[in-house]
Design a protein around this motif. Structure first.
Motif, PDB file in Angstrom:
ATOM      1  N   PRO A 198       0.988  -1.104   0.084  1.00 53.84           N
ATOM      2  CA  PRO A 198       0.329   0.634   0.222  1.00 53.84           C
ATOM      3  C   PRO A 198       1.000   1.658   0.068  1.00 53.84           C
ATOM      4  CG  PRO A 198      -0.891  -2.040   1.982  1.00 53.84           C
ATOM      5  CD  PRO A 198       0.961  -2.702   1.400  1.00 53.84           C
ATOM      6  N   ARG A 199       2.642   1.467   0.925  1.00 58.37           N
ATOM      7  CA  ARG A 199       2.331   2.646   0.646  1.00 58.37           C
ATOM      8  C   ARG A 199       2.944   2.797  -0.681  1.00 58.37           C
ATOM      9  NH1 ARG A 199       7.879   2.584   4.896  1.00 58.37           N
ATOM     10  NH2 ARG A 199       6.262   3.288   6.098  1.00 58.37           N
ATOM     11  N   ASP A 200       3.691   1.867  -1.460  1.00 59.90           N
ATOM     12  CA  ASP A 200       4.469   2.201  -2.775  1.00 59.90           C
ATOM     13  C   ASP A 200       4.711   1.590  -3.756  1.00 59.90           C
ATOM     14  OD1 ASP A 200       6.016  -0.298  -2.451  1.00 59.90           O
ATOM     15  OD2 ASP A 200       7.862   0.886  -1.227  1.00 59.90           O
ATOM     16  N   GLY A 201       3.309   1.247  -3.434  1.00 55.46           N
ATOM     17  CA  GLY A 201       3.075  -0.167  -4.631  1.00 55.46           C
ATOM     18  C   GLY A 201       3.662  -0.759  -4.995  1.00 55.46           C
ATOM     19  N   LYS A 202       5.401  -1.091  -4.231  1.00 59.25           N
ATOM     20  CA  LYS A 202       6.067  -2.024  -5.027  1.00 59.25           C
ATOM     21  C   LYS A 202       5.773  -3.156  -4.745  1.00 59.25           C
ATOM     22  CE  LYS A 202       9.874   0.881  -4.719  1.00 59.25           C
ATOM     23  NZ  LYS A 202      11.630   1.092  -3.818  1.00 59.25           N
ATOM     24  N   LYS A 203       6.172  -4.659  -5.245  1.00 59.61           N
ATOM     25  CA  LYS A 203       5.823  -5.687  -5.609  1.00 59.61           C
ATOM     26  C   LYS A 203       6.907  -6.246  -4.279  1.00 59.61           C
ATOM     27  CE  LYS A 203       3.523  -6.858  -9.509  1.00 59.61           C
ATOM     28  NZ  LYS A 203       2.138  -7.359  -9.644  1.00 59.61           N
ATOM     29  N   ARG A 204       6.739  -6.734  -3.264  1.00 64.56           N
ATOM     30  CA  ARG A 204       7.536  -6.916  -2.134  1.00 64.56           C
ATOM     31  C   ARG A 204       7.255  -8.854  -1.611  1.00 64.56           C
ATOM     32  NH1 ARG A 204       6.999  -2.879   0.662  1.00 64.56           N
ATOM     33  NH2 ARG A 204       8.683  -1.472  -0.798  1.00 64.56           N
ATOM     34  N   VAL A 205       8.097  -9.280  -1.088  1.00 66.50           N
ATOM     35  CA  VAL A 205       7.866 -10.476  -0.446  1.00 66.50           C
ATOM     36  C   VAL A 205       9.094 -10.038   1.158  1.00 66.50           C
ATOM     37  CG1 VAL A 205       8.286 -12.920   0.087  1.00 66.50           C
ATOM     38  CG2 VAL A 205       7.885 -11.588  -2.387  1.00 66.50           C
ATOM     39  N   THR A 206       8.524 -10.106   2.497  1.00 68.58           N
ATOM     40  CA  THR A 206       9.412  -9.956   3.277  1.00 68.58           C
ATOM     41  C   THR A 206       9.263 -11.906   3.797  1.00 68.58           C
ATOM     42  OG1 THR A 206       7.861  -7.908   3.578  1.00 68.58           O
ATOM     43  CG2 THR A 206       8.820  -8.840   5.022  1.00 68.58           C
ATOM     44  N   CYS A 207      11.063 -11.797   4.041  1.00 71.07           N
ATOM     45  CA  CYS A 207      11.405 -12.994   4.822  1.00 71.07           C
ATOM     46  C   CYS A 207      11.285 -12.905   6.469  1.00 71.07           C
ATOM     47  CB  CYS A 207      12.160 -14.079   4.289  1.00 71.07           C
ATOM     48  SG  CYS A 207      12.882 -15.547   4.520  1.00 71.07           S
ATOM     49  N   ILE A 208      10.727 -13.671   7.119  1.00 72.39           N
ATOM     50  CA  ILE A 208      10.461 -13.149   8.548  1.00 72.39           C
ATOM     51  C   ILE A 208      11.350 -14.107   9.052  1.00 72.39           C
ATOM     52  CG2 ILE A 208       8.936 -12.544  10.512  1.00 72.39           C
ATOM     53  CD1 ILE A 208       6.836 -12.419   8.144  1.00 72.39           C
ATOM     54  N   VAL A 209      12.492 -13.790  10.254  1.00 73.95           N
ATOM     55  CA  VAL A 209      12.996 -14.759  10.570  1.00 73.95           C
ATOM     56  C   VAL A 209      14.184 -14.396  11.675  1.00 73.95           C
ATOM     57  CG1 VAL A 209      13.847 -16.659   8.089  1.00 73.95           C
ATOM     58  CG2 VAL A 209      14.503 -13.806   9.007  1.00 73.95           C
ATOM     59  N   LYS A 210      14.503 -14.830  12.382  1.00 71.29           N
ATOM     60  CA  LYS A 210      15.435 -14.992  13.634  1.00 71.29           C
ATOM     61  C   LYS A 210      17.553 -15.782  13.427  1.00 71.29           C
ATOM     62  CE  LYS A 210      16.344 -13.564  17.406  1.00 71.29           C
ATOM     63  NZ  LYS A 210      15.953 -11.535  17.703  1.00 71.29           N
ATOM     64  N   HIS A 211      17.609 -15.112  11.679  1.00 73.07           N
ATOM     65  CA  HIS A 211      18.578 -15.567  11.447  1.00 73.07           C
ATOM     66  C   HIS A 211      19.975 -15.056  11.729  1.00 73.07           C
ATOM     67  CE1 HIS A 211      18.108 -11.966   9.793  1.00 73.07           C
ATOM     68  NE2 HIS A 211      19.015 -12.251   8.319  1.00 73.07           N
ATOM     69  N   ASN A 212      19.387 -14.283  12.832  1.00 71.46           N
ATOM     70  CA  ASN A 212      20.754 -14.222  13.544  1.00 71.46           C
ATOM     71  C   ASN A 212      21.301 -14.755  14.879  1.00 71.46           C
ATOM     72  OD1 ASN A 212      18.383 -13.244  14.551  1.00 71.46           O
ATOM     73  ND2 ASN A 212      19.158 -11.503  15.524  1.00 71.46           N
ATOM     74  N   VAL A 213      20.450 -15.258  15.145  1.00 74.52           N
ATOM     75  CA  VAL A 213      20.888 -16.436  16.302  1.00 74.52           C
ATOM     76  C   VAL A 213      20.425 -17.907  15.382  1.00 74.52           C
ATOM     77  CG1 VAL A 213      20.014 -17.483  18.482  1.00 74.52           C
ATOM     78  CG2 VAL A 213      19.923 -14.833  17.652  1.00 74.52           C
ATOM     79  N   LEU A 214      19.550 -18.063  15.152  1.00 72.28           N
ATOM     80  CA  LEU A 214      18.998 -19.326  14.606  1.00 72.28           C
ATOM     81  C   LEU A 214      19.611 -20.492  13.247  1.00 72.28           C
ATOM     82  CD1 LEU A 214      14.942 -19.409  16.265  1.00 72.28           C
ATOM     83  CD2 LEU A 214      17.398 -19.920  17.174  1.00 72.28           C
ATOM     84  N   ASP A 215      19.790 -21.203  13.224  1.00 70.23           N
ATOM     85  CA  ASP A 215      20.735 -21.904  11.554  1.00 70.23           C
ATOM     86  C   ASP A 215      19.002 -22.140  10.712  1.00 70.23           C
ATOM     87  OD1 ASP A 215      23.042 -21.635  12.164  1.00 70.23           O
ATOM     88  OD2 ASP A 215      22.890 -23.501  13.652  1.00 70.23           O
ATOM     89  N   GLY A 216      18.553 -22.801  11.190  1.00 70.03           N
ATOM     90  CA  GLY A 216      17.310 -22.679  10.411  1.00 70.03           C
ATOM     91  C   GLY A 216      16.797 -21.673   9.503  1.00 70.03           C
ATOM     92  N   CYS A 217      16.675 -20.106  11.046  1.00 67.12           N
ATOM     93  CA  CYS A 217      16.227 -19.705   9.841  1.00 67.12           C
ATOM     94  C   CYS A 217      17.113 -18.693   8.747  1.00 67.12           C
ATOM     95  CB  CYS A 217      16.087 -18.543  11.177  1.00 67.12           C
ATOM     96  SG  CYS A 217      14.348 -18.513  12.562  1.00 67.12           S
ATOM     97  N   ARG A 218      18.688 -19.205   9.187  1.00 71.11           N
ATOM     98  CA  ARG A 218      19.496 -18.900   8.226  1.00 71.11           C
ATOM     99  C   ARG A 218      19.341 -19.919   6.822  1.00 71.11           C
ATOM    100  NH1 ARG A 218      23.208 -19.525  12.618  1.00 71.11           N
ATOM    101  NH2 ARG A 218      23.148 -17.460  13.886  1.00 71.11           N
ATOM    102  N   LEU A 219      19.274 -21.313   6.955  1.00 76.07           N
ATOM    103  CA  LEU A 219      19.013 -22.092   5.594  1.00 76.07           C
ATOM    104  C   LEU A 219      17.708 -21.558   5.235  1.00 76.07           C
ATOM    105  CD1 LEU A 219      18.941 -24.433   4.008  1.00 76.07           C
ATOM    106  CD2 LEU A 219      17.608 -25.739   5.424  1.00 76.07           C
ATOM    107  N   PHE A 220      16.531 -20.876   5.703  1.00 72.53           N
ATOM    108  CA  PHE A 220      15.295 -20.272   5.179  1.00 72.53           C
ATOM    109  C   PHE A 220      15.458 -19.094   4.679  1.00 72.53           C
ATOM    110  CE2 PHE A 220      11.203 -18.202   5.689  1.00 72.53           C
ATOM    111  CZ  PHE A 220      10.130 -19.549   4.987  1.00 72.53           C
ATOM    112  N   ALA A 221      16.140 -18.218   5.150  1.00 69.32           N
ATOM    113  CA  ALA A 221      16.831 -16.909   4.237  1.00 69.32           C
ATOM    114  C   ALA A 221      17.690 -16.763   2.776  1.00 69.32           C
ATOM    115  CB  ALA A 221      17.544 -15.617   5.806  1.00 69.32           C
ATOM    116  N   GLN A 222      18.418 -17.990   2.994  1.00 69.92           N
ATOM    117  CA  GLN A 222      19.303 -18.059   2.170  1.00 69.92           C
ATOM    118  C   GLN A 222      18.678 -18.518   0.788  1.00 69.92           C
ATOM    119  OE1 GLN A 222      22.928 -21.220   2.770  1.00 69.92           O
ATOM    120  NE2 GLN A 222      22.223 -21.981   0.590  1.00 69.92           N
ATOM    121  N   ILE A 223      17.709 -19.321   1.240  1.00 73.20           N
ATOM    122  CA  ILE A 223      17.147 -20.307  -0.009  1.00 73.20           C
ATOM    123  C   ILE A 223      15.675 -19.309  -0.411  1.00 73.20           C
ATOM    124  CG2 ILE A 223      14.837 -21.939  -0.687  1.00 73.20           C
ATOM    125  CD1 ILE A 223      15.768 -23.866   1.861  1.00 73.20           C
TER     126      ILE A 223
END
Length: 280
Positions: A198-223
């Motif tokens: 809504p703010r800018d009309g940009k097509k955007r996907v936000t990946c929500i993780v805790k990759h600063n701590v969790l390895d599973g989130c690091r893999l998810f963010a990498q993918i």
């Protein structure tokens, strides 16, 4: 050629779930009349209250009925324990209602929990017991894609209770490439079909993780980044889960499509529901 008849299973569950199920039947009737299709509806009782009466959380053979259905409509499960110790649980420690909810997700490989969040005109939010206008409808229009089959819901873990006294409990978080790839790809595909944030009309996907701590989130963010290379029209955004929760309620207009792991998705979508006035 499109089907003209569909088999629908309705799982009312407990409490407000039964009320929601009644309204879902009304929606089916309206769709049937509008589109000239037929729905063969089978209602299956389930949940905590059913467990207290029958010793199981849904009738035998219900999983096969669900597998054969075209559509499953689930209300909600969860019933207070007569002991006052919280919700009803079964002898195996699982919540009474596990079978129609998590059981169906796993057994039917319902891998993506798609949760739209949109505020409509005239809908107010209940804050401190009062209904108020908090967010603008034009600023709240997003979709969450929650991985639905693994993470802390994989069922890996248990309780160690020597002598009958529980002393240690563990829950193993499982994040796999296969499960991550398909929900992340779905998120990008959905963003391609939408009109942007809504703010800018940009097509955007936000990946929500805790990759600063969790390895599973690091893999998810990498993918997430790997798959994003195939969608140059979509902006990539990565947010740490705890920071995301404050941005979600203070700047909802930033978000278009959000993708995350199972447990984070379970929690953050309940918070997001407040933006549209509530869960139902």
């Amino acid at each position: 050629m499109a089907k003209r008849s569909y088999d629908v299973v309705v799982l009312p569950g407990d409490g407000v779930g039964a009320e929601v199920a009644v309204q879902s039947r009304r929606v089916l009737d309206a769709v049937a009349q509008t589109l000239d299709v037929a729905f063969a509806v089978k209602e299956i009782p389930c949940g905590g209250q059913y467990y207290l009466e029958h010793g199981r959380d849904w009738p035998e053979g219900s999983d096969d009925v669900c597998r054969a259905a075209d559509v499953i409509l689930l209300g909600a499960v969860g019933w207070p324990s007569p002991s006052g110790s919280g919700p009803v649980t079964m002898t195996d420690g699982k919540m009474a209602g596990y079978s129609p909810v998590i059981g169906n997700r796993i057994n039917l490989d319902l891998y993506a929990n798609v949760r739209p969040v949109k505020l409509y005109e005239g809908v107010r939010t209940r804050i401190s017991g009062e209904h108020k206008d908090v967010w603008r409808p034009e600023n709240v229009d997003m979709v969450f894609i929650r991985e639905n089959t693994e993470d802390l819901y994989a069922g890996i873990g248990g309780i160690l209770a020597p002598g009958g006294r529980a002393v240690v409990a563990s829950d193993t978080r499982l994040i796999t490439r296969q499960a991550s790839e398909r929900v992340i790809r779905l998120a990008y595909e959905m963003a391609m079909k939408r009109h942007g944030a809504p703010r800018d009309g940009k097509k955007r996907v936000t990946c929500i993780v805790k990759h600063n701590v969790l390895d599973g989130c690091r893999l998810f963010a990498q993918i997430f980044r790997e798959i994003g290379e195939s969608y140059p029209e979509v902006e990539q955004d990565v947010a740490i889960i705890d920071a995301f929760t404050q941005w979600l309620v203070t700047e909802p207009e930033r978000y278009d499509v959000c993708v995350t792991t199972n447990m984070f998705g379970d929690i953050v979508t309940d918070l997001a529901s407040v933006l549209q006035g509530g869960m139902g």
